[in-house]
Scaffold this active site. Structure first.
Site: not given
Ligand code: NAX
Length: 329
Positions: A9, A13-15, A90, A110, A128, A157, A160, A185
Site C-alpha cells: 500500500g 496515504q500512510i505509505g 469498507r 501475502q 491495514g 491507540d 492517543r 484495534h
Molecule cells: P489508502 O487507501 O490511502 O492506501 C491504501 C493503499 O493500499 C492503496 O494505494 C491501495 O492501492 C493499496 N492496496 C490495496 N490492496 C493492496 C494489496 N493487496 N497489495 C498492496 N497494496 C494494496 O489508505 P491509508 O489511509 O494509507 O490506510 C491504509 C490502512 O491503514 C487502512 O486499512 C486503514 O484502515 C488502516 N489504518 C490502521 C490504523 C491502525 O492503527 N492500525 C490507523 C490508521 C488507518 O486507519
C-alpha cells in the site's frame, strides 16, 4: 549491509507518510542503510512510482535502493521487515463478513508470499484493518514462519491514550508511561490506566485531583474518546489518520528491532496469557527484548477491567470464527 523493508500500500496515504521518514533513518536509526520495496496493486502503481521518484529527489544518505512492484514475489524478496499497510477499505453497504473476506483474500496470499520469499528473520506489522485478524490470517498462511513474527499495530491507540491523559493532567506526554491497550484495534479496545504513572506517581491519583470520580471519567470521556479517535479525525480533517498512523508504525518497528526500556502495546499472538484464547492476535502490554516482543505478565486486572478486556477479546474470537467459516484459516 542494509535492511530490506517492504511496504504494501506504498502508494496510499500512510505509505506516503512512512517512506520518507524511513529513508531519513527515523525507524532504524542513523547508521542503518535501507532498501525499500514498494508493493502495490496495479491501480496504485502510479502513486507508488511517483513516491519513488520523490525518494530519489530526497537524496537520502541511508537509502540504498527503491523498487516498485505489483508482484508479491518480487515485493517480499529478501524482506527483513514487512509493513502491511495496504488493505481493502469498507465500501458503502459492505457487511463485516464481506470486509473480512476481501481482506482474507489479500493477507492470506501475502502471508504465503512472505513465507516463500522474505528473509529468514522477517518481521511483519499489519496496519491495514481489521489489523488484528489480518495479522492472524497472514500468520496462518505463512508456513514455517513463527506466528510471533506477525503483529498488529495498536501503538497509535496507545499514543492517543497517553496524549489524552497528558491533556487531562496538563502535563507533558513524555511524563506519562505504561498505558497499555488490550484487545482489538477497534471501538471495543480497552485503554488501561490502572498501572499508568506520571513522573513515577500513579496516574489515577493525579486524575482524582482533576476530574473527581475517575471511573466515571474513564467510562464517559477517556475510553470513548480514545476508542473513537479515528472517527473524530475523519470528522475534523475530512480524511482518516495518516501521519499519526505512520508515526506509530515507525515506533512499533523501531522498538521491536531496537528494544524498549518500558512497556508499550502491540497486537501479538496469544499463548493464553490473561485468559485470551491461544492463537488470537490481541493487543497486550509488551516489552521488546532481543528483537522479540514479550507480553508483560502478572498484572492485576480488576473486575471492571476484566469485563472490558473480555468484550474486546470476544470480538476477536468472533472475527476468527468468521474467517474460519470463509476457509481463510
Ligand atoms: P489508502 O487507501 O490511502 O492506501 C491504501 C493503499 O493500499 C492503496 O494505494 C491501495 O492501492 C493499496 N492496496 C490495496 N490492496 C493492496 C494489496 N493487496 N497489495 C498492496 N497494496 C494494496 O489508505 P491509508 O489511509 O494509507 O490506510 C491504509 C490502512 O491503514 C487502512 O486499512 C486503514 O484502515 C488502516 N489504518 C490502521 C490504523 C491502525 O492503527 N492500525 C490507523 C490508521 C488507518 O486507519
Amino acid at each position: 549491509m542494509a535492511t530490506t523493508i517492504t511496504i504494501t500500500g506504498a502508494g496510499g496515504q500512510i505509505g506516503y507518510a512512512l517512506l520518507f521518514r524511513i529513508a531519513a533513518g527515523d525507524m532504524l536509526g542513523p547508521d542503518e542503510k535501507v532498501r525499500l520495496r514498494l508493493l502495490e496493486i496495479p491501480q496504485g502503481m502510479g502513486a507508488a512510482e511517483g513516491a519513488a521518484l520523490e525518494l530519489q529527489d530526497g537524496a537520502f544518505d541511508l537509502l540504498e535502493d527503491v523498487e516498485v512492484t505489483d508482484d508479491p514475489a518480487v515485493g517480499f524478496a529478501g524482506a527483513n521487515l514487512a509493513l502491511l499497510v495496504g488493505a481493502r477499505p469498507r465500501g458503502p453497504g459492505m457487511e463485516r463478513a464481506d470486509l473480512l473476506a476481501a481482506n482474507a483474500g489479500i493477507f492470506g496470499p501475502q502471508g504465503a508470499a512472505i513465507a516463500a520469499h522474505a528473509a529468514e528473520d522477517v518481521r511483519a506489522v499489519v496496519v491495514g484493518n481489521p489489523a488484528n485478524t489480518n495479522a492472524l490470517i497472514a500468520a496462518s498462511a505463512a508456513d514455517g514462519v513463527p506466528a510471533e513474527r506477525f503483529t498488529a499495530l495498536t501503538r497509535l491507540d496507545e499514543n492517543r491514550a497517553r496524549a489524552q491523559l497528558a491533556i487531562a493532567l496538563d502535563a507533558p506526554v513524555r511524563s506519562i508511561r505504561r498505558v497499555p491497550i488490550w484487545g482489538n484495534h477497534s471501538a471495543t479496545q480497552f485503554p488501561d490506566i490502572s498501572h499508568a504513572t506520571i513522573d513515577g506517581r500513579p496516574v489515577a491519583d493525579a486524575l482524582r485531583e482533576r476530574v473527581g470520580d475517575v471511573r466515571t471519567w474513564l467510562e464517559e470521556s477517556f475510553i470513548p474518546r480514545v476508542a473513537k479517535r479515528g472517527a473524530e479525525i475523519i470528522d475534523v480533517r475530512g480524511s482518516s489518520s495518516v501521519a499519526s498512523a505512520a508515526n506509530a508504525t515507525i515506533e512499533h518497528v523501531r522498538d521491536w528491532v531496537r528494544g524498549t526500556d518500558d512497556w508499550t502495546s502491540a497486537g501479538v499472538v496469544s499463548h493464553g496469557e490473561y485468559g485470551v484464547p491461544e492463537g488470537i492476535v490481541s493487543s497486550f502490554p509488551v516489552r521488546a527484548v532481543d528483537g522479540a516482543w514479550q507480553i508483560v505478565e502478572g498484572l492485576e486486572l480488576d473486575e471492571w477491567s476484566r469485563v472490558r478486556l473480555d468484550a474486546s477479546v470476544a470480538e476477536l474470537v468472533e472475527e476468527r470464527e468468521a474467517v474460519r467459516a470463509l476457509g481463510a484459516l
